[in-house]
Design an enzyme around this catalytic site. Sequence first.
Site, mmCIF file in Angstrom:
data_model
loop_
_atom_site.group_PDB
_atom_site.id
_atom_site.type_symbol
_atom_site.label_atom_id
_atom_site.label_comp_id
_atom_site.label_asym_id
_atom_site.label_seq_id
_atom_site.Cartn_x
_atom_site.Cartn_y
_atom_site.Cartn_z
ATOM 1 N N LYS A 190 0.818 -1.212 0.000
ATOM 2 C CA LYS A 190 0.000 0.000 0.000
ATOM 3 C C LYS A 190 0.858 1.272 0.000
ATOM 4 O O LYS A 190 2.073 1.194 0.155
ATOM 5 C CB LYS A 190 -0.967 -0.040 1.193
ATOM 6 C CG LYS A 190 -1.923 -1.262 1.148
ATOM 7 C CD LYS A 190 -2.939 -1.166 0.045
ATOM 8 C CE LYS A 190 -3.620 -2.459 -0.385
ATOM 9 N NZ LYS A 190 -4.295 -3.272 0.581
HETATM 10 C C1 LIG Z 1 -5.401 -4.354 0.971
HETATM 11 C C2 LIG Z 1 -6.863 -4.217 0.959
HETATM 12 C C3 LIG Z 1 -7.650 -4.502 2.087
HETATM 13 C C4 LIG Z 1 -7.117 -5.182 3.300
HETATM 14 O O1 LIG Z 1 -6.079 -4.524 3.920
HETATM 15 P P1 LIG Z 1 -5.264 -5.278 5.066
HETATM 16 O O2 LIG Z 1 -4.538 -4.172 5.761
HETATM 17 O O3 LIG Z 1 -4.352 -6.248 4.376
HETATM 18 O O4 LIG Z 1 -6.234 -5.957 5.954
HETATM 19 C C5 LIG Z 1 -9.001 -4.208 2.040
HETATM 20 N N1 LIG Z 1 -9.571 -3.693 0.948
HETATM 21 C C6 LIG Z 1 -8.862 -3.426 -0.173
HETATM 22 C C7 LIG Z 1 -9.557 -2.823 -1.350
HETATM 23 C C8 LIG Z 1 -7.491 -3.703 -0.211
HETATM 24 O O5 LIG Z 1 -6.781 -3.481 -1.324
#
Ligand SMILES: *Cc1c(COP(=O)(O)O)cnc(C)c1O
Length: 387
Positions: A190
């Site tokens: 991210k």
């Molecule tokens: C990465 C992601 C999540 C989950 O995030 P985590 O921190 O790994 O739990 C949820 N929704 C979307 C759209 C994502 O890309």
Amino acid sequence: MRFMKKINKGYIPLSIPDITTKELHNAVACLKSGWLSTGKFNFELEERIRKYTGSKEAICVDSCTAGLYLSLLVSGITAGDEVITTPFTFAATANVIVHCGAKPVFCDIDPDTYNIDSRKIVKKLTKRTKAIIPVHFAGHPCDLERIYDIAERHGLTVIEDAAHALGSAIKGRRIGSYNGITCFSFYATKNITTGEGGCITLNDSDIARRIRVLRYHGIDRDAWKRYGKGGNWRYEIIEAGYKNNLSDLQASIGVAQIKRITQLQARREEIARIYNMGLCGYPGIVLPKAGSGITHSWHLYAVRIKNKEFGMGRDEFIAAMDKEDIGTSVHYIPLHLHAFYRKKYGYKKDDFPIAEAISAEIVSLPMFTRISNANLKRVIKTIRSIR
Ligand SMILES: *Cc1c(COP(=O)(O)O)cnc(C)c1O
């Protein structure tokens, strides 16, 4: 950074975290401090996220998924309820609805932004609808004006899945500052990362207090306050809470990351510009659109490969790029086509034709701040000569 040097040799991956000596320094400082669990680095990270997004409250959690689940709980979502969301998202968005005993009601997407089509939400409302979870796909903000308007008129909660959208904004107002509950992810790919982690932002201090309690066993005091000098050893369990606090070891990395967010965001914008310039007008490739008045966080740079005009289909494209040592990925296979959602809720092929058509063509190109301009050119050149 010497330790990151090999990144731009040979294989170009889809994404790599941007780690500098500042992240290393903070992690070492945390390790040396004698306090690894939730503590001062968490508070600093929360304060910085709060200021950056423009929200009243920020609460760090161990994942965005946990954040979404806690947000549904504090919104009173329970068995028999319905929550409207997009099928064009990651598993977490809908799984957490199921965990609450509620039903994920999918709504087809907008063919330009790939976000939930806000014009189609009203048709999905029933007496059981309690909440809407819009997902800011790739970092392009959803049509929040209409979504919050629908929510207000029908007494619904909005929980924004902003896993892609730290830095995104609508007319200068950042995602995370709106009056619902917003969840960010600090997963390794991210826009900022703590390895694993996330943050919830909101403007309601009473709900924020309840999330803080649920985040840590339902206890009304954080451990560091109990064990610190002069801290109170008494505590009370007021709910059967969960264990979703973020460690300071992770938060220390997050603090170094959020301090660099302006520079990280600028680089993502630059990469998107380079791709746009290098690929625009090339036959059979549809580039991502950014609506007017919006700030795109460019978490993903997702293009569509039109089989006929491009000369090959998406799957062939991915295989050909892999052969040229370039990593790509598909975001996403629509959730309603996955086995669990078909079996449990009876969703089937053709239920959401726009999501399905776009999913069949979409492919994410390498997008990470550390990619060299030479490698970006290599990706563009490869795409233009691959067929
Ligand atoms: C990465 C992601 C999540 C989950 O995030 P985590 O921190 O790994 O739990 C949820 N929704 C979307 C759209 C994502 O890309």
